[in-house]
Design an enzyme around this catalytic site. Structure first.
Site, PDB file in Angstrom:
ATOM      1  N   ASP A 287       0.809  -1.210   0.000  1.00  0.00           N
ATOM      2  CA  ASP A 287       0.000   0.000   0.000  1.00  0.00           C
ATOM      3  C   ASP A 287       0.843   1.261   0.000  1.00  0.00           C
ATOM      4  O   ASP A 287       0.387   2.325  -0.417  1.00  0.00           O
ATOM      5  CB  ASP A 287      -0.936  -0.019   1.215  1.00  0.00           C
ATOM      6  CG  ASP A 287      -1.899   1.147   1.222  1.00  0.00           C
ATOM      7  OD1 ASP A 287      -2.631   1.310   0.224  1.00  0.00           O
ATOM      8  OD2 ASP A 287      -1.924   1.899   2.213  1.00  0.00           O
TER       9      ASP A 287
ATOM     10  N   MET B  20      -7.344   5.898   3.240  1.00  0.00           N
ATOM     11  CA  MET B  20      -7.506   7.029   2.328  1.00  0.00           C
ATOM     12  C   MET B  20      -6.296   7.244   1.423  1.00  0.00           C
ATOM     13  O   MET B  20      -6.309   8.146   0.588  1.00  0.00           O
ATOM     14  CB  MET B  20      -7.763   8.308   3.136  1.00  0.00           C
ATOM     15  CG  MET B  20      -9.047   8.313   3.925  1.00  0.00           C
ATOM     16  SD  MET B  20     -10.509   8.245   2.860  1.00  0.00           S
ATOM     17  CE  MET B  20     -10.332   9.796   1.972  1.00  0.00           C
ATOM     18  N   ARG B  21      -5.252   6.426   1.575  1.00  0.00           N
ATOM     19  CA  ARG B  21      -4.052   6.648   0.775  1.00  0.00           C
ATOM     20  C   ARG B  21      -4.347   6.478  -0.711  1.00  0.00           C
ATOM     21  O   ARG B  21      -3.798   7.211  -1.555  1.00  0.00           O
ATOM     22  CB  ARG B  21      -2.936   5.696   1.214  1.00  0.00           C
ATOM     23  CG  ARG B  21      -1.627   5.952   0.465  1.00  0.00           C
ATOM     24  CD  ARG B  21      -0.479   5.109   0.991  1.00  0.00           C
ATOM     25  NE  ARG B  21      -0.005   5.602   2.274  1.00  0.00           N
ATOM     26  CZ  ARG B  21      -0.012   4.904   3.389  1.00  0.00           C
ATOM     27  NH1 ARG B  21      -0.494   3.677   3.387  1.00  0.00           N
ATOM     28  NH2 ARG B  21       0.445   5.413   4.506  1.00  0.00           N
ATOM     29  N   ALA B  22      -5.208   5.536  -1.054  1.00  0.00           N
ATOM     30  CA  ALA B  22      -5.526   5.313  -2.464  1.00  0.00           C
ATOM     31  C   ALA B  22      -6.163   6.543  -3.092  1.00  0.00           C
ATOM     32  O   ALA B  22      -5.859   6.896  -4.240  1.00  0.00           O
ATOM     33  CB  ALA B  22      -6.454   4.104  -2.605  1.00  0.00           C
TER      34      ALA B  22
END
Length: 669
Positions: free
Chosen positions: A194, A275-277
Site C-alpha cells: 500500500d 484514504m491513501r488510495a
C-alpha cells in the site's frame, strides 16, 4: 541511455513507462512497484529513466545535494546561504542492495566520537545519495522488513532520521522510489504494498516479431553502445524536455469537484482500505493531465490513475493476484459523470489504455494455474475415487493456526516473526564487546565498564572518561523467519473427500501463517511408491498453495520415502542457507505401507531428524472412533510433538495447552 528493449516487446511495458514518467513529473505520486517474471526488462526500464531525468542544481560540496535556491535548514553540512547559484549535475540513480545494512541505508553515526568527544560525526547513507534523484530497489520483496519500513518512512516524510542513544541527525531525503520484484520469489506484506503509489504488472510478449526486435536491439547495443545511444539521443532529449514542461505546468492543473467525486467513488466501489488510495489517485490524475499538456483533469485521467493505483490495494490475502475489474471501473466512472469538456482522445501518450488485470474468482487460493476441480459422483465422492489415483480435492476454508516455533534462540540469519533469535531489533537482553563498528550502544554496561578506571584516567570534571575498550554493544532478541518444510501424506489412507479437504485446509492455514511470519516454505509429498519434492524451498508461499491445490491422492503410504526425501531437502538447504533454521511439519495419520518392514524403516528415517536436532511437528490426521496413535509414536521418533487438526486451531482449547516446545522437553528427557 534509452533501454535497448522496445516497450512493446513486454506486455505492460507501456504502463510501466507511463508510471515511471508520471513519478518523474510528480514524485509526490509515491513511486512505482514493478511486478513481473524474470527476464522482462524491469531493471533495464528503470535504469533507462535516469537518463531522462532533468539535471539538478546543487550546493557545491554538500554531501546531501541541497538545492541552492532552497537549502535544507537542518542539513548536517549546513547552514547554506540561499544564493540560487550552484553547480548542476545529472540526477542520480542509487541502487539499494538486498543485503544492505541499516547503516548503509540511513547512514552511520560514530557513537564512539559522540561519547568521547561530543562530536556528531555522520557518514551519509544511500538515502542521502538518492536525494532529488531515484532510489532503486531490485527484488524489494526480499529486502528485510525493517529496511523496507525505514525506506518507505523516508519516502513518505521526505526526510531521514538517524538516532543512536539520544544523538540525532536529520537530513532531507526526497526521491523517486522504484522497486522491482518477481512474485515467484515471494510477496510484499499488504501494508508495504500500500505504501507504493503505483504498481505495474509486466510479462514477456508471446509475439515472435516483437521478440525478434528485442534480440535485434540487444545485439545492436552489444556491438556498438555508443552508436546505439546516438540513435536514440533525439528521442531522449524530447522526453526530457517534456518532463520539464510537465513539471512547470503541474501547479496550474485543476482537480475539479467532479473528478474528486469520481476518485472517491472509485475507491469506495473497490473497497480499498484507508484514504491513501484516494490521495495517490488524485496526484496521479493531476500528473497525467500535466503530462498530456492540459490544465484540467478528465475522466480518462481518473480511469488511468485507478488502473495504476488500485490493483495492488485490493488484495485480501497473499494468494489473491492484483487486478481490477475494468467493467466495474467504467460503470462507476459513468455513474458519477465527468468533466463537460473532456477530450475523448488525449493522444497516444495520454492516459488511455489498459494496465488493469482481469477479474478473478475469490474461490480458493491462487498463485498459478487454477487446479482442476473434482467432479462428484452419485455417492458424493470424487469420480475415480477407487484404490488408484484420485482427482484433486478442494481445500476447506483456512483458519488461524496456533503459533509453531523452533526451540532455542537462533542467530537471526533471516528476518521474520516466527522463532526467538538474536537480532538487530528487539528487546535488549544483555551486552557484549562490539565486533567491528558499534551500532547499538548498551549505555549502562558501558558506564559500568568505564566507572572503575576514572581515577586512573585522571578524571577531574563531571564528565565520564570513556575509552574504546569500555564500549559495550547491546545484545537484542527478536524474531526470525524459518524454513517451514511441509511433508504431506497424499496416499490412499488420506484420500477420503472430507478428510483430504480438511488436511489441505490445515496446510493452507499454515501457509498463510508462514506468509505472515516471513518464512521460506517447501513442499514434499509421498504416495504410491515414492516421494516427490512438489516445491523446493522458496519465499513464494502462493506457489506452495497452488501446488497444494492440485495435489493428487491415492495409492500406498511410503512414509519412509517421504521422510528421507525431506531429510535430503534440508541437507541441501543447509548448504545454501546455513543461518536459517528449519521446522518440519509432517501431515499424516502415521500409517506406513509398501515395501519390507515399512514401519521399522520409517522409524529409522524419523530418527535422522532427531539426531540432527531438527524441530518437527506431526499433524495427526487420524479420524474415526478407533485411533491407533501412530502419529504420536512417529512424533516421538522425530523428537518433536504431535497435534491433531483440531488442536492446530488457534481458538482450540486443546491447542492452547500444547505447543512445539514440547519437542525440546522430550529431547532433554
Amino acid at each position: 541511455m534509452t533501454t535497448p528493449f522496445p516497450f512493446t516487446a513486454v506486455v505492460g511495458q507501456d504502463d510501466l513507462r507511463l508510471a515511471l514518467l508520471l513519478n518523474a513529473v510528480s514524485p509526490a505520486v509515491g513511486g512505482v512497484l514493478v511486478r513481473g517474471e524474470k527476464g522482462t526488462a524491469k531493471s533495464t526500464a528503470v535504469r533507462a529513466l535516469s537518463a531522462l531525468m532533468p539535471e539538478v542544481p546543487v550546493v557545491p560540496g554538500c554531501r546531501f545535494s541541497c538545492d541552492p535556491g532552497a537549502p535544507d535548514p537542518a542539513c548536517p553540512d549546513g547552514p547554506h546561504e540561499e544564493t540560487g547559484v550552484g553547480t548542476r549535475r545529472p540526477a542520480r540513480m542509487v541502487e539499494l542492495p538486498v543485503g544492505a545494512s541499516e547503516d548503509r541505508l540511513v547512514g552511520a553515526l560514530d557513537i564512539e566520537r559522540a561519547l568521547a568527544e561530543g562530536v556528531k560525526a555522520f557518514e551519509p547513507g544511500l538515502l542521502a545519495d538518492a536525494h532529488r534523484g531515484i532510489l532503486y530497489v531490485d527484488e524489494v520483496n526480499l529486502l528485510h522488513d525493517h529496511l523496507v519500513d525505514l525506506l518507505l518512512d523516508a519516502a513518505a516524510m521526505g526526510a531521514s532520521y538517524v538516532e543512536r542513544e539520544g544523538v540525532s541527525v536529520r537530513h532531507a531525503a526526497r526521491f523517486l522510489l522504484v522497486g522491482t520484484m518477481n512474485p515467484e520469489e515471494g510477496e510484499l506484506r499488504p501494508q508495504l504494498l500500500d505504501r507504493f503509489g503505483l504498481t505495474v504488472e509486466v510479462a514477456a510478449s508471446r509475439e515472435p516479431d516483437q521478440r525478434v526486435e528485442v534480440v535485434r536491439r540487444r545485439l545492436a547495443y552489444d556491438d556498438d553502445p555508443g552508436a546505439f545511444a546516438a540513435r536514440w539521443a533525439d528521442e531522449e532529449r524530447a522526453v526530457r524536455q517534456r518532463i520539464v514542461a510537465a513539471r512547470e505546468l503541474l501547479p496550474s492543473v485543476r482537480l475539479g469537484d467532479g473528478a474528486l467525486r469520481q476518485i472517491a467513488a472509485t475507491c469506495a466501489a473497490f473497497e480499498v482500505d484507508g484514504m491513501r488510495a484516494d490521495i495517490v489517485m488524485a496526484r496521479t490524475a493531476t500528473a497525467l493531465a500535466a503530462w498530456a499538456g492540459r490544465t484540467d483533469v478528465l475522466a480518462e485521467d481518473v480511469r488511468q490513475a485507478a488502473l495504476l493505483a488500485l490493483p495492488h490495494r485490493r488484495r485480501r490475502n497473499p494468494f489473491d493476484a492484483p487486478g481490477l475489474d475494468e467493467d466495474k471501473l467504467d460503470e462507476t466512472l459513468e455513474e458519477f459523470g465527468g468533466s463537460e469538456d473532456e477530450d475523448p482522445d488525449p493522444g497516444p501518450d495520454g492516459p488511455g489504455g489498459g494496465g488493469g488485470q482481469p477479474p478473478r474468482s475469490d474461490d480458493g487460493p491462487s498463485g498459478g494455474d487454477t487446479a482442476a476441480r473434482p467432479e462428484a459422483g452419485e455417492d458424493g465422492e470424487p469420480q475415480g475415487s477407487g484404490a488408484g489415483e484420485q482427482t484433486p480435492v478442494r481445500a476447506f476454508e483456512p483458519f488461524r493456526t496456533k503459533a509453531l516455533s523452533v526451540p532455542g534462540v537462533g542467530e537471526g540469519g533471516a528476518a521474520g516473526r516466527r522463532s526467538r533469535a538474536r537480532t538487530e531489533h528487539g528487546r535488549t537482553t544483555g551486552a557484549r564487546r562490539p565486533r567491528g563498528a558499534l551500532t547499538k550502544l548498551h549505555l549502562a554496561a558501558t558506564v559500568q565498564a568505564a566507572a572503575p578506571h576514572q581515577r586512573a584516567r585522571g578524571r577531574s570534571g563531571r564528565g565520564l572518561v570513556v575509552r574504546r575498550d569500555d564500549l559495550r554493544q547491546a545484545v537484542r532478541e527478536g524474531r526470525e523467519g524459518n524454513l517451514v518444510l511441509f511433508v504431506v501424506d497424499a496416499s490412499g489412507s488420506m484420500a477420503a473427500r472430507q478428510r483430504m479437504g480438511a488436511v489441505k485446509g490445515a496446510v493452507l492455514s499454515l501457509l498463510l501463517d508462514a506468509y505472515q511470519r516471513r518464512d521460506k516454505v517447501g513442499l514434499v509429498t509421498f504416495r504410491g511408491s515414492a516421494a516427490d519434492v512438489a516445491l523446493p524451498p522458496t519465499s513464494s508461499v502462493d506457489a506452495a498453495a497452488a501446488r497444494l491445490e492440485s495435489l493428487p491422492t491415492g495409492g500406498r503410504t511410503p512414509l519412509a520415502a517421504g521422510l528421507l526425501k525431506a531429510h535430503e531437502v534440508l541437507r541441501v538447504e543447509r548448504l545454501r542457507d546455513p543461518a536459517r533454521r528449519a521446522l518440519v511439519v509432517l501431515v499424516t495419520d502415521g500409517r506406513a505401507t509398501g515395501g519390507p518392514e515399512p514401519v521399522a524403516l520409517a522409524g529409522r528415517a524419523a530418527r535422522l531428524f532427531a539426531a540432527d536436532g531438527v524441530a518437527s511437528v506431526v499433524v495427526d490426521c487420524e479420524s474415526g472412533p478407533v485411533r491407533l496413535g501412530l502419529a504420536g509414536q512417529l512424533a516421538g521418533e522425530l523428537g518433536g510433538t504431535a497435534v491433531t487438526l483440531d488442536e492446530l486451531r488457534a481458538d482450540s482449547i486443546a491447542g492452547l495447552v500444547r505447543d512445539v516446545q514440547g519437542g525440546s522437553k522430550r529431547r532433554a528427557a
